[in-house]
Design a protein around this motif. Structure first.
Motif, PDB file in Angstrom:
ATOM      1  N   ILE A  62       0.849  -1.188   0.000  1.00 17.31           N
ATOM      2  CA  ILE A  62       0.000   0.000   0.000  1.00 17.31           C
ATOM      3  C   ILE A  62       0.884   1.237   0.000  1.00 17.31           C
ATOM      4  O   ILE A  62       1.826   1.340   0.787  1.00 17.31           O
ATOM      5  CB  ILE A  62      -0.928   0.020   1.226  1.00 17.31           C
ATOM      6  N   THR A  63       0.583   2.168  -0.882  1.00 20.63           N
ATOM      7  CA  THR A  63       1.309   3.435  -0.920  1.00 20.63           C
ATOM      8  C   THR A  63       0.315   4.585  -0.911  1.00 20.63           C
ATOM      9  O   THR A  63      -0.776   4.479  -1.487  1.00 20.63           O
ATOM     10  CB  THR A  63       2.212   3.522  -2.171  1.00 20.63           C
ATOM     11  N   GLY A  64       0.645   5.657  -0.222  1.00 21.65           N
ATOM     12  CA  GLY A  64      -0.256   6.797  -0.124  1.00 21.65           C
ATOM     13  C   GLY A  64      -1.440   6.511   0.781  1.00 21.65           C
ATOM     14  O   GLY A  64      -1.387   5.662   1.679  1.00 21.65           O
ATOM     15  N   ARG A  65      -2.542   7.209   0.520  1.00 24.16           N
ATOM     16  CA  ARG A  65      -3.736   7.094   1.354  1.00 24.16           C
ATOM     17  C   ARG A  65      -4.776   6.222   0.641  1.00 24.16           C
ATOM     18  O   ARG A  65      -5.074   6.443  -0.529  1.00 24.16           O
ATOM     19  CB  ARG A  65      -4.306   8.479   1.664  1.00 24.16           C
ATOM     20  N   THR A  66      -5.325   5.257   1.375  1.00 25.33           N
ATOM     21  CA  THR A  66      -6.254   4.294   0.780  1.00 25.33           C
ATOM     22  C   THR A  66      -7.467   4.073   1.672  1.00 25.33           C
ATOM     23  O   THR A  66      -7.975   2.961   1.755  1.00 25.33           O
ATOM     24  CB  THR A  66      -5.540   2.944   0.545  1.00 25.33           C
ATOM     25  N   SER A 112      -2.995 -10.901  -9.288  1.00 28.12           N
ATOM     26  CA  SER A 112      -2.283  -9.619  -9.449  1.00 28.12           C
ATOM     27  C   SER A 112      -3.268  -8.532  -9.863  1.00 28.12           C
ATOM     28  O   SER A 112      -3.965  -8.655 -10.871  1.00 28.12           O
ATOM     29  CB  SER A 112      -1.158  -9.751 -10.482  1.00 28.12           C
ATOM     30  N   PHE A 113      -3.317  -7.485  -9.056  1.00 25.01           N
ATOM     31  CA  PHE A 113      -4.203  -6.364  -9.357  1.00 25.01           C
ATOM     32  C   PHE A 113      -3.725  -5.138  -8.596  1.00 25.01           C
ATOM     33  O   PHE A 113      -2.981  -5.235  -7.612  1.00 25.01           O
ATOM     34  CB  PHE A 113      -5.660  -6.685  -9.005  1.00 25.01           C
ATOM     35  N   ALA A 114      -4.143  -3.981  -9.086  1.00 17.97           N
ATOM     36  CA  ALA A 114      -3.850  -2.705  -8.425  1.00 17.97           C
ATOM     37  C   ALA A 114      -5.163  -1.971  -8.223  1.00 17.97           C
ATOM     38  O   ALA A 114      -6.000  -1.922  -9.137  1.00 17.97           O
ATOM     39  CB  ALA A 114      -2.898  -1.868  -9.266  1.00 17.97           C
ATOM     40  N   VAL A 115      -5.349  -1.429  -7.042  1.00 19.81           N
ATOM     41  CA  VAL A 115      -6.528  -0.633  -6.744  1.00 19.81           C
ATOM     42  C   VAL A 115      -6.060   0.801  -6.509  1.00 19.81           C
ATOM     43  O   VAL A 115      -5.285   1.060  -5.578  1.00 19.81           O
ATOM     44  CB  VAL A 115      -7.283  -1.164  -5.513  1.00 19.81           C
ATOM     45  N   LEU A 116      -6.488   1.703  -7.365  1.00 19.17           N
ATOM     46  CA  LEU A 116      -6.089   3.101  -7.286  1.00 19.17           C
ATOM     47  C   LEU A 116      -7.180   3.878  -6.563  1.00 19.17           C
ATOM     48  O   LEU A 116      -8.367   3.724  -6.865  1.00 19.17           O
ATOM     49  CB  LEU A 116      -5.876   3.671  -8.693  1.00 19.17           C
ATOM     50  N   TYR A 117      -6.780   4.707  -5.635  1.00 18.88           N
ATOM     51  CA  TYR A 117      -7.736   5.454  -4.818  1.00 18.88           C
ATOM     52  C   TYR A 117      -7.710   6.922  -5.197  1.00 18.88           C
ATOM     53  O   TYR A 117      -6.638   7.551  -5.236  1.00 18.88           O
ATOM     54  CB  TYR A 117      -7.401   5.304  -3.335  1.00 18.88           C
ATOM     55  N   GLY A 118      -8.892   7.483  -5.475  1.00 21.32           N
ATOM     56  CA  GLY A 118      -8.989   8.870  -5.883  1.00 21.32           C
ATOM     57  C   GLY A 118      -9.433   9.789  -4.770  1.00 21.32           C
ATOM     58  O   GLY A 118     -10.367   9.475  -4.023  1.00 21.32           O
ATOM     59  N   ALA A 119      -8.746  10.922  -4.655  1.00 26.67           N
ATOM     60  CA  ALA A 119      -9.151  11.965  -3.726  1.00 26.67           C
ATOM     61  C   ALA A 119     -10.360  12.701  -4.306  1.00 26.67           C
ATOM     62  O   ALA A 119     -10.684  12.549  -5.490  1.00 26.67           O
ATOM     63  CB  ALA A 119      -7.991  12.925  -3.487  1.00 26.67           C
ATOM     64  N   PRO A 120     -11.055  13.519  -3.513  1.00 29.27           N
ATOM     65  CA  PRO A 120     -12.223  14.241  -4.022  1.00 29.27           C
ATOM     66  C   PRO A 120     -11.932  15.096  -5.244  1.00 29.27           C
ATOM     67  O   PRO A 120     -12.816  15.303  -6.083  1.00 29.27           O
ATOM     68  CB  PRO A 120     -12.639  15.106  -2.819  1.00 29.27           C
ATOM     69  N   ASP A 121     -10.697  15.595  -5.388  1.00 25.97           N
ATOM     70  CA  ASP A 121     -10.373  16.424  -6.552  1.00 25.97           C
ATOM     71  C   ASP A 121      -9.928  15.611  -7.761  1.00 25.97           C
ATOM     72  O   ASP A 121      -9.526  16.169  -8.787  1.00 25.97           O
ATOM     73  CB  ASP A 121      -9.287  17.448  -6.193  1.00 25.97           C
ATOM     74  N   GLY A 122      -9.986  14.269  -7.655  1.00 23.34           N
ATOM     75  CA  GLY A 122      -9.614  13.429  -8.780  1.00 23.34           C
ATOM     76  C   GLY A 122      -8.174  12.991  -8.801  1.00 23.34           C
ATOM     77  O   GLY A 122      -7.784  12.142  -9.619  1.00 23.34           O
ATOM     78  N   THR A 123      -7.362  13.552  -7.917  1.00 23.09           N
ATOM     79  CA  THR A 123      -5.954  13.158  -7.846  1.00 23.09           C
ATOM     80  C   THR A 123      -5.837  11.753  -7.268  1.00 23.09           C
ATOM     81  O   THR A 123      -6.607  11.359  -6.394  1.00 23.09           O
ATOM     82  CB  THR A 123      -5.168  14.138  -6.961  1.00 23.09           C
ATOM     83  N   GLY A 141      -3.621   7.285  -3.490  1.00 19.50           N
ATOM     84  CA  GLY A 141      -2.860   6.126  -3.041  1.00 19.50           C
ATOM     85  C   GLY A 141      -3.238   4.906  -3.855  1.00 19.50           C
ATOM     86  O   GLY A 141      -4.076   4.972  -4.765  1.00 19.50           O
ATOM     87  N   ALA A 142      -2.625   3.801  -3.516  1.00 15.07           N
ATOM     88  CA  ALA A 142      -2.890   2.565  -4.246  1.00 15.07           C
ATOM     89  C   ALA A 142      -2.596   1.357  -3.384  1.00 15.07           C
ATOM     90  O   ALA A 142      -1.698   1.382  -2.532  1.00 15.07           O
ATOM     91  CB  ALA A 142      -2.053   2.505  -5.522  1.00 15.07           C
ATOM     92  N   LEU A 143      -3.355   0.303  -3.608  1.00 20.59           N
ATOM     93  CA  LEU A 143      -3.052  -1.016  -3.084  1.00 20.59           C
ATOM     94  C   LEU A 143      -2.658  -1.882  -4.271  1.00 20.59           C
ATOM     95  O   LEU A 143      -3.366  -1.913  -5.281  1.00 20.59           O
ATOM     96  CB  LEU A 143      -4.257  -1.615  -2.373  1.00 20.59           C
ATOM     97  N   VAL A 144      -1.524  -2.555  -4.152  1.00 21.70           N
ATOM     98  CA  VAL A 144      -1.035  -3.400  -5.240  1.00 21.70           C
ATOM     99  C   VAL A 144      -0.750  -4.784  -4.675  1.00 21.70           C
ATOM    100  O   VAL A 144      -0.085  -4.919  -3.644  1.00 21.70           O
ATOM    101  CB  VAL A 144       0.234  -2.818  -5.887  1.00 21.70           C
TER     102      VAL A 144
END
Length: 410
Positions: A334-338, A355-366, A369-372
């Motif tokens: 896990i990297t960043g905020r998830t 194998s998968f990656a889950v990308l997490y979006g902040a309210p502004d779309g940025t 973080g991610a779980l890999v």
């Protein structure tokens, strides 16, 4: 007279601070104080290789006596810090000795939250080498294991127990899914399935009422009226910073030692904090955070050592969070905020079941973080772009990693 830096805490944050001071050219005395009698050791293996017996205390050593001597680090192990006098710049120890310092680094970490249901024989928490050794002995005696709490520690202990041959393993947690504090429920449910696939029974959404010692062993009573017999119980319900010894000092202590962006304790001179006990101002997040991650302790130690040795060139500590967990043959990173409040976008690797990656979006779309899972190339990419691009751009970048390897397993 040469200066003295006293470091209180002999886990990874304290050891890495001492080593980083020497690497930065610090020529004063370095004193490393540790509460445990054991030589400094790494803690992530306690719930995995050390617990299973695949590793030994020697394998997880952070610093031997010879290495300490060669680096000019004075070890004071088995010594407990009980107080701090910032006006006189002295650390008070339980045996009555007081250590003077020119700089102080607080690295006392965190401890496992104790069982609110008591600790009859067979009930364990896991935070120290002694904890892991005692738990390992009980697991090898056989019998059912009940793990209370499905965070990283609980999930790892359950996985390790199954690999050790413990046939009857149950995880209990009042949350609806494992690792609920850091993952979206839909994502976290994949890790419930991972446990189920390896024979672990999961009881989510149900709390524990009591743990009773009976003539037949332990009995875990659940809030729905059901009972789970157990030979061993592990209580993994979080951790709390080891900051009580500082409450009477001039430091600001509130869920850890409150620090500025340079990891300096606020309101006092020449005192720093690193690792799990530090609650510091993160410029990127715009507020105080406390992070219980191995990587953060290492990075913060290097930052503090630089700021002690280069007071005119201070560095801020504003890392992108990173933590990992090994469960069975899965590597979860896990990297960043998830957090569960963020929106997840899933990208499958070449072996979608593993194998998968889950990308997490902040309210502004940025991309926040991610779980890999089981996908090293995706993890490298996510760590590089987190916080700098949109989730949509990150998704396209990660998806591009799949195409050259189509038909193969990552």
């Amino acid at each position: 007279m040469s200066p003295t830096t006293v470091i209180v805490g002999s886990s990874v944050g304290g050891v890495r601070t001492a080593q980083a001071l020497r690497a930065a050219g610090y020529e004063g005395e370095v004193v490393l104080v540790g509460e445990e009698d054991d030589l400094p050791y790494d803690k992530p293996p306690l719930s995995k290789a050390l617990l299973s017996g695949a590793s030994t205390p020697e394998h997880i050593s952070l610093l031997t006596r010879q290495q300490a001597a060669d680096a000019g680090i004075r070890l004071m192990l088995g010594r407990t810090a009980t107080g701090l006098d910032t006006a006189r710049q002295r650390v008070e120890l339980a045996d009555g000795e007081a250590l003077g310092y020119d700089h102080l680094v607080i690295a006392t970490g965190a401890r496992a939250r104790q069982s609110p249901w008591g600790t009859p024989p067979g009930v364990h928490v896991l935070r120290t080498l002694g904890d892991a050794e005692a738990l390992g002995r009980d697991l090898r005696r056989g019998g059912p294991l009940v793990v209370v709490g499905a965070g990283f520690i609980g999930a790892e202990v359950a996985a390790t127990a199954r690999t050790m041959g413990v046939a009857d393993v149950t995880i209990v947690d009042p949350a609806p899914v494992p690792m609920s504090r850091v993952l979206h429920p839909a994502v976290a449910d994949r890790f419930r399935q991972l446990q189920n696939d390896h024979g672990v029974v999961t009881r989510f959404g149900i709390g524990v009422e009591d743990i009773e010692s009976t003539a037949a062993g332990l009995l875990v009573r659940l809030a729905d009226g059901s009972e789970l017999p157990a030979a061993t119980v592990v209580v993994g319900i979080g951790a709390q910073p080891n900051d009580e010894w500082l409450r009477a000092s001039e430091l600001t202590v509130d869920n850890g030692v409150v620090c500025d962006e340079y990891s300096r304790a606020v309101g006092v001179q020449n005192v720093y904090a690193v690792g799990d006990v530090a609650r510091w101002f993160h410029p990127g997040h715009g507020g105080l955070i406390r992070v219980e991650h191995w990587t953060n302790a290492v990075d913060q130690a290097a930052c503090v050592a630089h700021n002690i040795t280069h007071p005119d060139q201070l560095r801020t500590h504003e890392p992108v969070e990173y933590v990992w967990s090994d469960q069975y043959d899965w590597k979860i990173q896990i990297t960043g905020r998830t957090g569960p409040e963020l929106d997840p976008v899933t990208v499958h690797g070449n072996d979608p079941e593993r194998s998968f990656a889950v990308l997490y979006g902040a309210p502004d779309g940025t991309m926040a973080g991610a779980l890999v899972t089981n996908w090293p190339r995706a993890l490298i990419t996510c760590r590089r772009v987190v916080g700098t691009v949109s989730v949509e751009e990150a998704r396209r970048t990660v998806e591009a990693l799949v195409r050259p390897l189509a038909g193969s397993v990552e």
